[in-house]
Design a protein around this motif. Sequence first.
Motif, PDB file in Angstrom:
ATOM      1  N   LYS A 272     -29.213   8.841  26.133  1.00  0.00           N
ATOM      2  CA  LYS A 272     -30.204   7.930  25.525  1.00  0.00           C
ATOM      3  C   LYS A 272     -31.597   8.167  26.090  1.00  0.00           C
ATOM      4  N   GLU A 273     -31.689   8.256  27.409  1.00  0.00           N
ATOM      5  CA  GLU A 273     -32.988   8.479  28.046  1.00  0.00           C
ATOM      6  C   GLU A 273     -33.587   9.817  27.644  1.00  0.00           C
ATOM      7  N   LEU A 274     -32.758  10.839  27.624  1.00  0.00           N
ATOM      8  CA  LEU A 274     -33.235  12.162  27.250  1.00  0.00           C
ATOM      9  C   LEU A 274     -33.673  12.195  25.786  1.00  0.00           C
ATOM     10  N   LEU A 275     -32.951  11.487  24.926  1.00  0.00           N
ATOM     11  CA  LEU A 275     -33.316  11.427  23.506  1.00  0.00           C
ATOM     12  C   LEU A 275     -34.679  10.770  23.335  1.00  0.00           C
ATOM     13  N   TRP A 276     -34.903   9.659  24.037  1.00  0.00           N
ATOM     14  CA  TRP A 276     -36.201   8.985  23.942  1.00  0.00           C
ATOM     15  C   TRP A 276     -37.319   9.853  24.525  1.00  0.00           C
ATOM     16  N   ASP A 277     -37.047  10.511  25.635  1.00  0.00           N
ATOM     17  CA  ASP A 277     -38.052  11.383  26.244  1.00  0.00           C
ATOM     18  C   ASP A 277     -38.380  12.571  25.342  1.00  0.00           C
ATOM     19  N   ALA A 278     -37.364  13.162  24.720  1.00  0.00           N
ATOM     20  CA  ALA A 278     -37.593  14.298  23.816  1.00  0.00           C
ATOM     21  C   ALA A 278     -38.374  13.856  22.581  1.00  0.00           C
ATOM     22  N   ALA A 279     -38.050  12.677  22.053  1.00  0.00           N
ATOM     23  CA  ALA A 279     -38.784  12.157  20.898  1.00  0.00           C
ATOM     24  C   ALA A 279     -40.242  11.900  21.269  1.00  0.00           C
TER      25      ALA A 279
ATOM     26  N   LEU B 290     -41.449  23.044  16.038  1.00  0.00           N
ATOM     27  CA  LEU B 290     -41.506  22.268  17.281  1.00  0.00           C
ATOM     28  C   LEU B 290     -40.295  21.352  17.420  1.00  0.00           C
ATOM     29  N   LEU B 291     -39.860  20.755  16.311  1.00  0.00           N
ATOM     30  CA  LEU B 291     -38.687  19.894  16.357  1.00  0.00           C
ATOM     31  C   LEU B 291     -37.458  20.696  16.785  1.00  0.00           C
ATOM     32  N   LEU B 292     -37.306  21.892  16.237  1.00  0.00           N
ATOM     33  CA  LEU B 292     -36.180  22.748  16.618  1.00  0.00           C
ATOM     34  C   LEU B 292     -36.270  23.160  18.087  1.00  0.00           C
ATOM     35  N   ILE B 293     -37.446  23.539  18.528  1.00  0.00           N
ATOM     36  CA  ILE B 293     -37.629  23.976  19.921  1.00  0.00           C
ATOM     37  C   ILE B 293     -37.380  22.829  20.891  1.00  0.00           C
ATOM     38  N   VAL B 294     -37.944  21.659  20.601  1.00  0.00           N
ATOM     39  CA  VAL B 294     -37.755  20.497  21.490  1.00  0.00           C
ATOM     40  C   VAL B 294     -36.289  20.072  21.497  1.00  0.00           C
ATOM     41  N   SER B 295     -35.613  20.141  20.347  1.00  0.00           N
ATOM     42  CA  SER B 295     -34.194  19.775  20.286  1.00  0.00           C
ATOM     43  C   SER B 295     -33.351  20.739  21.115  1.00  0.00           C
ATOM     44  N   LEU B 296     -33.597  22.029  20.947  1.00  0.00           N
ATOM     45  CA  LEU B 296     -32.862  23.026  21.722  1.00  0.00           C
ATOM     46  C   LEU B 296     -33.154  22.873  23.212  1.00  0.00           C
ATOM     47  N   TRP B 297     -34.426  22.669  23.556  1.00  0.00           N
ATOM     48  CA  TRP B 297     -34.803  22.470  24.948  1.00  0.00           C
ATOM     49  C   TRP B 297     -34.077  21.250  25.521  1.00  0.00           C
TER      50      TRP B 297
END
Length: 155
Positions: free
Chosen positions: A137-144, A15-22
Amino acid sequence: MKLLNKSILHLMTYLLLIVSLWSVIFYFNMLDEIKGSVDEELENYKRQIVFKAEKDLTILQQKTFDEGFFSVNKISEEKALSFKDTYEDTEIYAQDADDEAPELEPVRVLTTVFEQNGNFYELKIFNNMVEEDDLVKELLWDAAGLYVLLIFSIW
């Protein structure tokens, strides 16, 4: 380690890989869409300025960005005929209401050419862009947040 714990650990990793790629794909798609929207707005400004220049010749006197969001400079016919519209990402000093002093702001600049009464003019128009570091920054927080939500949902 129990099979369930191993399965959850593998699932979390995937899931971490998929969310990071997404997130990376989503970021570039969003940036492309933002630039496309800004480019359309710049094209609209271009049409308006050229239309107004036909009626008000004082527009042709605006040589710098000091008086507005565009500049007009006379150029030779040879240069005008070989010119192609260009879009460029750059930064200019601007001061917002909450700034103490002017600071660099990202802008997109359209450089184009038009003809008026047998003379050729180079027109440069700028429009504000989204600050990419803020977007990241916003995308990083949203993905996390999405990753944590998925993990808790599965757990």
